[in-house]
Design a protein around this motif. Structure first.
Motif, PDB file in Angstrom:
ATOM      1  N   TYR A  28      48.627  52.381  43.113  1.00  0.00           N
ATOM      2  CA  TYR A  28      49.054  52.019  44.412  1.00  0.00           C
ATOM      3  C   TYR A  28      48.276  50.937  44.977  1.00  0.00           C
ATOM      4  O   TYR A  28      48.774  50.665  46.088  1.00  0.00           O
ATOM      5  CB  TYR A  28      48.661  53.286  45.519  1.00  0.00           C
ATOM      6  CG  TYR A  28      47.432  53.887  45.228  1.00  0.00           C
ATOM      7  CD1 TYR A  28      46.343  53.433  46.124  1.00  0.00           C
ATOM      8  CD2 TYR A  28      46.886  54.812  44.501  1.00  0.00           C
ATOM      9  CE1 TYR A  28      44.976  53.720  45.941  1.00  0.00           C
ATOM     10  CE2 TYR A  28      45.684  55.378  44.331  1.00  0.00           C
ATOM     11  CZ  TYR A  28      44.643  54.740  45.221  1.00  0.00           C
ATOM     12  OH  TYR A  28      43.369  55.342  44.965  1.00  0.00           O
ATOM     13  N   MET A  29      47.372  50.258  44.280  1.00  0.00           N
ATOM     14  CA  MET A  29      46.730  48.939  44.751  1.00  0.00           C
ATOM     15  C   MET A  29      47.269  48.034  43.703  1.00  0.00           C
ATOM     16  O   MET A  29      46.923  47.998  42.770  1.00  0.00           O
ATOM     17  CB  MET A  29      45.212  48.987  44.641  1.00  0.00           C
ATOM     18  CG  MET A  29      44.891  49.993  45.912  1.00  0.00           C
ATOM     19  SD  MET A  29      43.045  49.857  45.937  1.00  0.00           S
ATOM     20  CE  MET A  29      42.479  50.068  44.564  1.00  0.00           C
ATOM     21  N   PRO A  30      47.927  46.923  44.492  1.00  0.00           N
ATOM     22  CA  PRO A  30      48.340  45.883  43.344  1.00  0.00           C
ATOM     23  C   PRO A  30      47.237  45.204  42.993  1.00  0.00           C
ATOM     24  O   PRO A  30      46.125  44.891  43.780  1.00  0.00           O
ATOM     25  CB  PRO A  30      49.317  44.997  44.061  1.00  0.00           C
ATOM     26  CG  PRO A  30      48.947  45.343  45.584  1.00  0.00           C
ATOM     27  CD  PRO A  30      48.435  46.695  45.649  1.00  0.00           C
ATOM     28  N   PRO A  31      47.129  44.500  41.723  1.00  0.00           N
ATOM     29  CA  PRO A  31      46.008  43.602  41.081  1.00  0.00           C
ATOM     30  C   PRO A  31      46.250  42.408  41.832  1.00  0.00           C
ATOM     31  O   PRO A  31      47.228  41.863  42.419  1.00  0.00           O
ATOM     32  CB  PRO A  31      46.193  43.462  39.800  1.00  0.00           C
ATOM     33  CG  PRO A  31      47.938  43.723  39.530  1.00  0.00           C
ATOM     34  CD  PRO A  31      48.077  44.606  40.494  1.00  0.00           C
ATOM     35  N   PRO A  32      44.922  41.691  42.118  1.00  0.00           N
ATOM     36  CA  PRO A  32      44.713  40.644  42.931  1.00  0.00           C
ATOM     37  C   PRO A  32      45.524  39.415  42.148  1.00  0.00           C
ATOM     38  O   PRO A  32      45.724  39.505  40.908  1.00  0.00           O
ATOM     39  CB  PRO A  32      43.387  40.264  42.986  1.00  0.00           C
ATOM     40  CG  PRO A  32      42.659  41.012  42.134  1.00  0.00           C
ATOM     41  CD  PRO A  32      43.642  42.033  41.803  1.00  0.00           C
ATOM     42  N   LEU A  39      39.165  37.214  32.624  1.00  0.00           N
ATOM     43  CA  LEU A  39      39.504  38.785  32.973  1.00  0.00           C
ATOM     44  C   LEU A  39      40.759  39.383  32.865  1.00  0.00           C
ATOM     45  O   LEU A  39      40.978  40.354  32.417  1.00  0.00           O
ATOM     46  CB  LEU A  39      39.219  38.831  34.397  1.00  0.00           C
ATOM     47  CG  LEU A  39      39.261  40.208  35.202  1.00  0.00           C
ATOM     48  CD1 LEU A  39      38.297  41.119  34.321  1.00  0.00           C
ATOM     49  CD2 LEU A  39      39.036  40.248  36.675  1.00  0.00           C
ATOM     50  N   SER A  40      41.835  38.428  32.930  1.00  0.00           N
ATOM     51  CA  SER A  40      43.152  38.706  32.507  1.00  0.00           C
ATOM     52  C   SER A  40      43.377  39.008  31.200  1.00  0.00           C
ATOM     53  O   SER A  40      43.810  39.913  30.545  1.00  0.00           O
ATOM     54  CB  SER A  40      44.260  37.690  32.719  1.00  0.00           C
ATOM     55  OG  SER A  40      45.226  38.005  32.514  1.00  0.00           O
TER      56      SER A  40
END
Length: 125
Positions: A28-32, A39-40
């Motif tokens: 429910y929280m999109p990644p920045p 990190l990706s």
């Protein structure tokens, strides 16, 4: 006063980990958008291991719940500790922008571990 402050920090800490664990299941929280390449790559590698993200999510949810309950806070701190080490190392190596938050969360976790150190002595003896 110190106990009330620790209680508030523990509630916020626990809620943050419950939220992070639930987000791994429900998305429910999109990644920045501004995620670093390092990190990706790390997150992509973690996604390749199909059981790793659900395991981390379950540990975060259970640890967060235990951390919020004063009677089980010592157990919650130990359950969350390996995840916290992973978060700290990830930010230290791959994404230094998140390091201040990771360090503050580690300090809270270590504070609880030190406060409850008497509960761990039977495991060591």
């Amino acid at each position: 006063m110190k106990n009330k402050f620790l209680l508030v920090l523990s509630l916020l800490f626990g809620l943050m980990f419950i939220n992070a664990g639930l987000n791994k299941f429900l998305n429910y929280m999109p990644p920045p958008d501004d995620v670093s390449e390092g990190l990706s790559t790390v997150m992509g590698a973690m996604m390749e291991i199909s059981w790793l993200i659900p395991l981390i999510a379950i540990v975060e949810i259970i640890g967060g719940i235990l951390f919020m309950i004063p009677k089980y806070r010592a157990l919650g701190a130990i359950v969350i500790f390996p995840v916290m080490v992973g978060i700290l190392l990830t930010h230290l190596i791959n994404d230094p922008s998140g390091l201040p938050i990771a360090v503050s969360l580690m300090v809270i976790n270590l504070w609880v571990i030190l406060e409850k150190s008497d509960k761990y002595k039977p495991m060591i003896n």
